[in-house]
Design an enzyme around this catalytic site. Structure first.
Site, PDB file in Angstrom:
ATOM      1  CE1 TYR A 124      -4.309   1.508   0.638  1.00  0.00           C
ATOM      2  CE2 TYR A 124      -2.974   3.099   1.835  1.00  0.00           C
ATOM      3  CZ  TYR A 124      -4.170   2.753   1.236  1.00  0.00           C
ATOM      4  OH  TYR A 124      -5.207   3.633   1.248  1.00  0.00           O
ATOM      5  CE  LYS A 171      -2.667 -15.724  -2.280  1.00  0.00           C
ATOM      6  NZ  LYS A 171      -3.979 -16.365  -2.486  1.00  0.00           N
ATOM      7  CG  ASP A 204      -7.125 -16.516  -1.396  1.00  0.00           C
ATOM      8  OD1 ASP A 204      -6.601 -16.643  -0.273  1.00  0.00           O
ATOM      9  OD2 ASP A 204      -6.750 -17.172  -2.384  1.00  0.00           O
ATOM     10  CG  ASP A 228      -7.397   0.089   1.508  1.00  0.00           C
ATOM     11  OD1 ASP A 228      -7.986   1.002   2.086  1.00  0.00           O
ATOM     12  OD2 ASP A 228      -7.357  -0.033   0.258  1.00  0.00           O
TER      13      ASP A 228
END
Ligand code: NAI
Length: 332
Positions: A124, A171, A204, A228
């Site tokens: 980010y 992840k 996910d 976010d």
């Protein structure tokens, strides 16, 4: 004793929702003197830069700011003022409570989540460059220091809020080094908090689980970009972006803001839901120990929600920003 805080109206719906929060604070008789700051596009027009040093100096001086959303141009233009503020003041913890609200009907009841987002690094940060024409690199930085301090914050928050579990969302199956380090730091910190359970989930799957069975989660700990995205998703569980607020906390300074952006399509139309910004103001009051005033405003806000009337369009009603503000003030 009175307070002296900074106020950033921001762009789009920012001035409308910030004004609403200021009016509610005034009506609740909280003694605050505001230092009004100009950042973003308005600052470019006036000072030639989106985040003038004079504005930063005011935040440094007063330490606390209530902030509306600031527009960041998509694909080109100036870098995010939001990211710059978080970096400048090392506001490393982004803390977003997401709870079902009385009277606000959604697909889910009894949601009660705490989202803890690392706020200073990760993908980010927007550290990008063109390697050669048609090839761009975007760099994700993860450090042991930042990962450890945000994990500490998450576990301390879990203890303070009497929570049972911290779920690290990552992840690390693909980004074995960067997300792997984030997860490893959280696991190390968890050892100091034996009463709080730690588990982890790949981002996910976590996104799917959040809409299938959100009740399995308690405190969520995420790196910057996942935080976010997932916090907007979580806002959707409780009625949308018009309702959820966040605190950006550093060691000295703290900035409180709604989670939502500047919503350009409804800007200036007196349609925005001011609740998220009022909730940000409530979080700000609690941060400075004004618990009585915070509880009073929260009670008034909940009274309006419970009445099921006077909602803005995002909640299925027809009330304007100003009408909703008046209703909240009348409930104080
Ligand atoms: P957005 O949050 O502004 O809007 C998303 C959707 O939610 C839109 O349909 C909007 O109408 C609705 N919405 C948002 N807040 C609302 C409210 N208070 N009441 C009623 N409806 C509301 O997100 P978007 O469109 O992705 O971003 C617009 C701009 O805001 C961009 O420039 C973005 O960079 C900036 N932004 C700034 C943030 C900040 O200052 N912390 C956070 C998120 C986005």
């Amino acid at each position: 004793m009175g307070h002296h805080f900074c106020l950033i109206e921001g762009d789009g719906i920012g001035p409308e929702v910030v004004e609403s929060a200021v009016k509610v604070l005034e009506a609740a008789k909280v003694n605050i003197k505001w230092e009004r700051l100009i950042v973003g596009e308005a600052a470019i027009k006036k000072y030639g830069t989106p985040l003038p040093e004079s504005m930063l100096a005011l935040i440094r001086k007063h330490k606390i700011a209530l902030k509306g959303p600031v527009t960041t141009p998509v694909g080109s233009g100036f870098s995010s003022v939001n990211v710059a503020l978080r970096k400048e003041f090392n506001l490393y913890s982004n803390f977003r409570p997401v709870k079902s609200l009385p009277g606000v009907k959604t697909r889910f009841d009894n949601i009660d989540l705490y989202i803890v987002r690392e706020n200073t690094e990760g993908l980010y940060s927007g550290i990008e460059h063109t390697v050669t024409a048609g090839v761009v690199e975007s760099i994700k930085i993860v450090t042991k220091e930042a990962s450890t301090r945000i994990a500490e914050f998450a576990f301390k928050t879990a203890v303070a809020q009497k929570r049972k579990k911290v779920t690290v969302i990552h992840k690390a199956n693909i980004m074995k080094l960067s997300d792997g380090l984030f997860l490893e730091c959280a696991r190390k910190v968890a050892k100091k908090y034996p009463k709080i359970k730690i588990d982890d989930m790949i981002v996910d799957n976590a996104s799917m689980q959040l809409v299938m069975n959100p009740w399995q989660f308690d405190v969520l700990l995420l790196e910057n970009l996942y935080g976010d995205i997932v916090s907007d998703l979580a806002a959707g569980l409780v009625g949308g972006l018009g309702l959820v607020a966040g605190a950006n906390l550093g060691k000295r300074e703290a900035i409180f803001e709604p989670v939502h952006g500047s919503a350009p399509l409804i800007a200036g139309k007196n349609k925005a839901n001011p609740s998220a910004t009022i909730t940000a103001a409530i979080m700000m009051l609690r941060h400075v120990g004004e618990n009585k005033a915070a509880n009073k405003i929260e009670k008034a806000l909940f009274k309006v929600f419970k009445s099921g009337k006077g909602f803005t369009e995002d909640l299925g009603g027809r009330a304007s920003t100003q009408t909703m503000t008046k209703n909240i003030i009348a409930s104080l």
